[in-house]
Design a protein around this motif. Structure first.
Motif, short mmCIF file in Angstrom:
data_model
loop_
_atom_site.label_atom_id
_atom_site.label_comp_id
_atom_site.label_asym_id
_atom_site.label_seq_id
_atom_site.Cartn_x
_atom_site.Cartn_y
_atom_site.Cartn_z
N ILE A 175 5.36 12.99 0.39
CA ILE A 175 4.68 12.53 -0.74
C ILE A 175 5.07 13.41 -1.98
N SER A 176 4.83 15.04 -1.51
CA SER A 176 5.05 15.98 -2.71
C SER A 176 6.55 16.21 -3.17
N THR A 177 7.52 15.60 -1.76
CA THR A 177 8.73 15.62 -2.35
C THR A 177 9.25 14.55 -3.28
N ILE A 178 8.31 13.31 -2.91
CA ILE A 178 8.61 11.94 -3.79
C ILE A 178 8.37 12.14 -5.18
N LEU A 179 7.11 12.98 -5.47
CA LEU A 179 6.56 13.26 -6.77
C LEU A 179 7.68 14.17 -7.33
N LYS A 181 11.05 14.53 -6.82
CA LYS A 181 12.11 13.67 -7.31
C LYS A 181 12.19 12.57 -8.39
N LEU A 182 10.89 12.00 -8.22
CA LEU A 182 10.80 10.96 -9.37
C LEU A 182 10.07 11.54 -10.31
N GLU A 183 9.71 12.86 -10.63
CA GLU A 183 9.61 13.71 -11.78
C GLU A 183 8.04 13.05 -12.33
N VAL A 184 7.15 12.91 -11.53
CA VAL A 184 5.68 12.28 -11.77
C VAL A 184 4.67 13.31 -11.26
N SER A 185 3.37 13.27 -11.70
CA SER A 185 2.48 14.24 -11.19
C SER A 185 1.58 13.46 -9.94
N ASN A 186 1.37 12.01 -10.09
CA ASN A 186 0.66 11.63 -9.09
C ASN A 186 1.13 10.28 -8.47
N ARG A 187 0.40 9.65 -7.45
CA ARG A 187 0.93 8.56 -6.65
C ARG A 187 1.06 7.53 -7.24
N ALA A 190 4.21 7.54 -9.51
CA ALA A 190 5.46 7.57 -8.54
C ALA A 190 5.50 5.94 -8.36
N ILE A 191 4.54 5.11 -8.09
CA ILE A 191 4.85 3.68 -7.74
C ILE A 191 5.48 2.99 -9.05
N VAL A 192 4.76 3.08 -10.15
CA VAL A 192 5.34 2.80 -11.36
C VAL A 192 6.64 2.93 -11.81
N ARG A 193 6.98 4.35 -11.55
CA ARG A 193 8.30 4.91 -11.94
C ARG A 193 9.18 4.14 -10.92
N TYR A 194 9.01 4.03 -9.69
CA TYR A 194 10.05 3.65 -8.56
C TYR A 194 10.28 1.84 -8.99
#
Length: 201
Positions: A175-179, A181-187, A190-194
């Motif tokens: 989850i930390s890696t996902i945040l 890579k997507l340049e976001v601060s929370n889950r 991340a979902i919205v950006r994706y």
């Protein structure tokens, strides 16, 4: 006569578009809708030639509706203020025939309707420019995508760990890696950006 269903959650804009389109000799707005669910009902009831929809509507978005009716004999035009590459990619995959920005003149919309009825597609030039400038490949690995999908379903770190046979620490690392890579601060971000980028389709 070209039969049209209009779906737009802003009442004033909906009324104005309906009045302007109905002034055309060869067009008729047979139904209007204020959200995606109403739009689906109107489509089933009236069997229009063209469906013009906003993206951001309650219940279901215009893109949700376009995806649900894909493959049927309807021509969909998306009319939106959002010139986002992810939305445009989703629209193309859903078979949308037209994608125009709301600040386009009504003449442009009317012309687009006739062009689309002739079997062609029409996309706002500004949007195509943005897509070429901003289209980015999905940066997540298959496993990271899987983890984010489970996060989007509302699962906790422990539940994700159990489902994927991983330790909670490993899931947190993912989850930390996902945040990052997507340049976001929370889950949630991340979902919205994706989804905005269209990578979930």
């Amino acid at each position: 006569m070209i039969k049209i269903v209009l779906a737009e959650d802003q009442g004033m804009l909906l009324g104005a578009m309906q009045a302007l389109i109905n002034m055309e000799d060869d067009m008729e707005v047979v139904a209007t809708a204020r959200n995606g669910v109403e739009a689906l009902t109107a489509i089933t009831e009236h069997q229009p030639d063209i469906i013009i929809m906003d993206i951001e509507m309650p219940e279901k978005t215009g893109l949700d509706v376009a995806e649900e009716i894909k493959g049927q004999d309807y021509k969909v035009v998306i009319l939106t203020t959002f010139a986002r590459p992810g939305y445009f990619e989703r629209a193309k995959k859903a078979g949308v025939r037209g994608y125009l920005l709301k600040d386009s003149p009504i003449e442009e919309l009317v012309n687009a309707i006739r062009v689309i009825m002739d079997g062609r597609r029409i996309y706002a030039p500004e949007l195509i420019d943005i897509v070429y400038e901003e289209t980015v490949e999905n940066p997540l690995t298959e496993r990271e995508t899987e983890v984010l999908g489970l996060v989007a379903e509302g699962k906790t770190t422990k539940e994700i760990a159990k489902e994927l046979f991983l330790s909670p620490g490993t899931v947190r690392n993912y989850i930390s890696t996902i945040l990052d890579k997507l340049e976001v601060s929370n889950r949630i971000e991340a979902i919205v950006r994706y989804k905005e980028k269209g990578w979930n389709k």
